[in-house]
Design a protein around this motif. Structure first.
Motif, PDB file in Angstrom:
ATOM      1  N   GLU A 110       0.829  -1.207   0.000  1.00 13.38           N
ATOM      2  CA  GLU A 110       0.000   0.000   0.000  1.00 13.38           C
ATOM      3  C   GLU A 110       0.865   1.259   0.000  1.00 13.38           C
ATOM      4  N   ILE A 111       1.950   1.243   0.732  1.00 18.26           N
ATOM      5  CA  ILE A 111       2.853   2.396   0.762  1.00 18.26           C
ATOM      6  C   ILE A 111       3.330   2.715  -0.652  1.00 18.26           C
ATOM      7  N   ILE A 112       3.661   1.684  -1.396  1.00 20.55           N
ATOM      8  CA  ILE A 112       4.153   1.865  -2.764  1.00 20.55           C
ATOM      9  C   ILE A 112       3.080   2.470  -3.649  1.00 20.55           C
ATOM     10  N   TRP A 113       1.858   1.920  -3.597  1.00 20.08           N
ATOM     11  CA  TRP A 113       0.851   2.432  -4.528  1.00 20.08           C
ATOM     12  C   TRP A 113       0.346   3.816  -4.138  1.00 20.08           C
ATOM     13  N   VAL A 114       0.329   4.123  -2.844  1.00 20.55           N
ATOM     14  CA  VAL A 114      -0.090   5.474  -2.448  1.00 20.55           C
ATOM     15  C   VAL A 114       0.919   6.498  -2.948  1.00 20.55           C
ATOM     16  N   MET A 115       2.208   6.183  -2.817  1.00 23.30           N
ATOM     17  CA  MET A 115       3.224   7.101  -3.355  1.00 23.30           C
ATOM     18  C   MET A 115       3.131   7.154  -4.880  1.00 23.30           C
ATOM     19  N   GLY A 116       2.794   6.036  -5.495  1.00 16.18           N
ATOM     20  CA  GLY A 116       2.618   6.016  -6.944  1.00 16.18           C
ATOM     21  C   GLY A 116       1.493   6.933  -7.400  1.00 16.18           C
ATOM     22  N   LEU A 117       0.420   7.010  -6.612  1.00 15.33           N
ATOM     23  CA  LEU A 117      -0.678   7.906  -6.985  1.00 15.33           C
ATOM     24  C   LEU A 117      -0.225   9.358  -7.049  1.00 15.33           C
ATOM     25  N   LYS A 118       0.703   9.718  -6.186  1.00 13.46           N
ATOM     26  CA  LYS A 118       1.182  11.104  -6.153  1.00 13.46           C
ATOM     27  C   LYS A 118       2.313  11.353  -7.148  1.00 13.46           C
ATOM     28  N   HIS A 119       3.214  10.377  -7.310  1.00 14.60           N
ATOM     29  CA  HIS A 119       4.462  10.646  -8.017  1.00 14.60           C
ATOM     30  C   HIS A 119       4.558  10.020  -9.407  1.00 14.60           C
ATOM     31  N   SER A 136       4.459   9.574 -13.228  1.00 19.68           N
ATOM     32  CA  SER A 136       4.473  10.605 -14.272  1.00 19.68           C
ATOM     33  C   SER A 136       4.510  10.032 -15.686  1.00 19.68           C
ATOM     34  N   ASN A 137       4.571   8.709 -15.806  1.00 19.16           N
ATOM     35  CA  ASN A 137       4.510   8.118 -17.147  1.00 19.16           C
ATOM     36  C   ASN A 137       3.692   6.834 -17.091  1.00 19.16           C
ATOM     37  N   VAL A 138       3.440   6.275 -18.248  1.00 23.53           N
ATOM     38  CA  VAL A 138       2.541   5.126 -18.333  1.00 23.53           C
ATOM     39  C   VAL A 138       3.064   3.922 -17.556  1.00 23.53           C
ATOM     40  N   TRP A 139       4.376   3.688 -17.545  1.00 24.91           N
ATOM     41  CA  TRP A 139       4.934   2.533 -16.837  1.00 24.91           C
ATOM     42  C   TRP A 139       4.805   2.677 -15.330  1.00 24.91           C
ATOM     43  N   GLU A 140       4.991   3.887 -14.847  1.00 25.06           N
ATOM     44  CA  GLU A 140       4.804   4.115 -13.417  1.00 25.06           C
ATOM     45  C   GLU A 140       3.345   3.926 -13.017  1.00 25.06           C
ATOM     46  N   TRP A 141       2.419   4.361 -13.887  1.00 24.23           N
ATOM     47  CA  TRP A 141       0.994   4.165 -13.601  1.00 24.23           C
ATOM     48  C   TRP A 141       0.622   2.682 -13.656  1.00 24.23           C
ATOM     49  N   ILE A 142       1.200   1.954 -14.582  1.00 27.95           N
ATOM     50  CA  ILE A 142       0.954   0.507 -14.646  1.00 27.95           C
ATOM     51  C   ILE A 142       1.462  -0.163 -13.363  1.00 27.95           C
ATOM     52  N   GLY A 143       2.638   0.242 -12.898  1.00 22.29           N
ATOM     53  CA  GLY A 143       3.167  -0.292 -11.648  1.00 22.29           C
ATOM     54  C   GLY A 143       2.280   0.047 -10.457  1.00 22.29           C
ATOM     55  N   THR A 144       1.740   1.256 -10.447  1.00 22.91           N
ATOM     56  CA  THR A 144       0.845   1.675  -9.372  1.00 22.91           C
ATOM     57  C   THR A 144      -0.419   0.828  -9.360  1.00 22.91           C
ATOM     58  N   VAL A 145      -1.012   0.627 -10.528  1.00 21.22           N
ATOM     59  CA  VAL A 145      -2.226  -0.187 -10.633  1.00 21.22           C
ATOM     60  C   VAL A 145      -1.935  -1.635 -10.235  1.00 21.22           C
ATOM     61  N   ALA A 146      -0.791  -2.159 -10.638  1.00 25.77           N
ATOM     62  CA  ALA A 146      -0.416  -3.530 -10.253  1.00 25.77           C
ATOM     63  C   ALA A 146      -0.245  -3.630  -8.734  1.00 25.77           C
ATOM     64  N   ALA A 147       0.361  -2.618  -8.120  1.00 27.81           N
ATOM     65  CA  ALA A 147       0.535  -2.622  -6.667  1.00 27.81           C
ATOM     66  C   ALA A 147      -0.818  -2.566  -5.957  1.00 27.81           C
ATOM     67  N   ILE A 148      -1.751  -1.793  -6.488  1.00 27.46           N
ATOM     68  CA  ILE A 148      -3.102  -1.747  -5.916  1.00 27.46           C
ATOM     69  C   ILE A 148      -3.736  -3.135  -5.971  1.00 27.46           C
ATOM     70  N   ALA A 149      -3.619  -3.796  -7.114  1.00 27.90           N
ATOM     71  CA  ALA A 149      -4.220  -5.126  -7.271  1.00 27.90           C
ATOM     72  C   ALA A 149      -3.606  -6.128  -6.290  1.00 27.90           C
ATOM     73  N   VAL A 150      -2.291  -6.119  -6.156  1.00 29.96           N
ATOM     74  CA  VAL A 150      -1.615  -7.052  -5.241  1.00 29.96           C
ATOM     75  C   VAL A 150      -2.023  -6.761  -3.798  1.00 29.96           C
ATOM     76  N   SER A 151      -2.014  -5.492  -3.422  1.00 32.87           N
ATOM     77  CA  SER A 151      -2.360  -5.102  -2.067  1.00 32.87           C
ATOM     78  C   SER A 151      -3.789  -5.531  -1.714  1.00 32.87           C
ATOM     79  N   PHE A 152      -4.727  -5.267  -2.612  1.00 34.81           N
ATOM     80  CA  PHE A 152      -6.113  -5.626  -2.351  1.00 34.81           C
ATOM     81  C   PHE A 152      -6.306  -7.138  -2.340  1.00 34.81           C
ATOM     82  N   TYR A 153      -5.621  -7.857  -3.195  1.00 37.22           N
ATOM     83  CA  TYR A 153      -5.713  -9.316  -3.181  1.00 37.22           C
ATOM     84  C   TYR A 153      -5.273  -9.859  -1.822  1.00 37.22           C
TER      85      TYR A 153
END
Length: 113
Positions: free
Chosen positions: A15-24, A26-43
């Motif tokens: 969760e720490i990773i994806w919350v920081m990803g929501l703020k920081h 800035s490109n499509v790969w970082e957003w993909i990583g953020t979404v993947a972290a959200i999915a893993v965290s929620f799972y």
């Protein structure tokens, strides 16, 4: 510590990773990583909540995420250090640890249909 509490811990750390990803992000790969972290965290949190008390699981999960995000922002992203903020995070963590300690490790058994 049983496996379900490990899931809660890992979910909070991710969760720490994806919350920081929501703020920081800035490109499509970082957003993909953020979404993947959200999915893993929620799972992980969903799997833990199937067998542990949901209220305690959620409190521990958000406590880890909150404390970790505040600390990470101060350490890595230049957020100003404020003693009051750190003390309040410590109070939050004390409450989360207290909830974990008073919640037994009784695991719910899944009912088969």
């Amino acid at each position: 510590m049983n496996r379900n509490w490990v899931f809660v811990l890992l979910a909070g750390l991710v969760e720490i990773i994806w919350v920081m990803g929501l703020k920081h992000s800035s490109n499509v790969w970082e957003w993909i990583g953020t979404v993947a972290a959200i999915a893993v965290s929620f799972y992980l949190i969903i799997e833990a909540a199937k067998r542990l008390p949901v209220g305690t699981v959620y409190a521990v999960f958000t406590g880890i995420g909150t404390a970790g995000t505040v600390a990470s922002e101060m350490l890595f992203f230049g957020e100003p250090f404020k003693l009051v903020k750190v003390l309040l995070i410590c109070v939050l963590l004390a409450g989360v640890i207290g909830l974990k300690l008073v919640t037994g490790d009784q695991v719910k058994t899944e009912v088969s249909k």
